[in-house]
Design an enzyme around this catalytic site. Structure first.
Site, short mmCIF file in Angstrom:
data_model
loop_
_atom_site.label_atom_id
_atom_site.label_comp_id
_atom_site.label_asym_id
_atom_site.label_seq_id
_atom_site.Cartn_x
_atom_site.Cartn_y
_atom_site.Cartn_z
N SER A 68 58.19 49.52 4.51
CA SER A 68 57.56 50.49 5.39
C SER A 68 57.21 49.81 6.71
CB SER A 68 56.30 51.06 4.74
OG SER A 68 55.77 52.13 5.50
N ASP A 69 57.27 50.57 7.78
CA ASP A 69 56.87 50.07 9.10
C ASP A 69 56.32 51.23 9.90
OD1 ASP A 69 57.08 47.52 10.81
OD2 ASP A 69 57.74 49.11 12.16
N GLN A 70 55.40 50.92 10.82
CA GLN A 70 54.75 51.99 11.57
C GLN A 70 54.54 51.59 13.02
OE1 GLN A 70 50.40 52.86 11.15
NE2 GLN A 70 51.13 54.78 10.31
N GLY A 105 58.12 54.54 9.11
CA GLY A 105 59.41 54.40 8.46
C GLY A 105 59.20 54.02 7.01
#
Length: 192
Positions: A68-70, A105
């Protein structure tokens, strides 16, 4: 069920994943998270989420790996993690009275089959009108220096909001659980 691995060192993501009451381990991927030239924010978080999961696939060949990425987006500007008190205050003052969209993401990689599901979950926050004194009090109290957009939605940061809009509030904290449950279901994992 293949074991679950969270490709993140984020305590916020671990707390969120624990809500699903599924056993999991976590490891931090070693990854260059810089934006590629001209890369749209949506593609940036999708790419990084996938790369985080893929970075651990070799050492975890029989796992379901969650990446995950933000990023936070204000107009056309990507707001990253501020890292300093001064930058956190600047980000919050720039966002005063504005809408900030958080793009998270999410990737779920089955390292046994190579199948990877990838998505981006948006969540929008409209900020209250903020002044220097309020911003400095908030940043001093909560120290959101490792948070995109310079606030912690799971804490006092909510006091800075006028309103929120999105389909999954957990995406605001960094791991969209509603979408993750859908992805896990496609891999045969039943969440209680």
């Amino acid at each position: 069920m293949l074991p679950l691995l969270l490709a993140s060192s984020s305590p916020y993501r671990r707390e969120l994943l624990a809500r699903l009451r599924l056993p999991f381990t976590w490891a931090s991927p070693d990854l260059d998270e810089r934006r590629l030239g001209g890369e749209p924010a949506v593609e940036l978080v999708r790419r990084l989420a996938r790369q985080k999961a893929e970075a651990l696939a070799g050492s975890h060949p029989q796992h379901l790996i969650i990446g995950s990425d933000q990023v936070a987006v204000l107009g056309e500007q990507i707001l990253g993690k501020p890292h300093t008190f001064e930058r956190a205050c600047e980000q919050l003052l720039e966002a005063s009275g504005q809408q900030v969209t958080f793009l998270t993401g999410l990737a779920l990689l089955n390292s046994a089959t190579g199948h990877c599901q990838v998505d981006c979950v948006p969540f929008t926050v409209t900020m209250r009108e903020l002044d220097q004194e309020r911003v400095e009090r908030y940043v001093s109290a909560e120290q959101p220096l490792d948070c995109a957009g310079s606030f912690k939605a799971e804490g006092l940061g909510v006091s800075l909001f006028q309103s929120t809009h999105g389909c999954d509030a957990t995406s605001l904290i960094g791991l969209p659980l509603i979408r993750l449950v859908d992805m896990l279901h496609k891999e045969g994992v039943q969440v209680p």
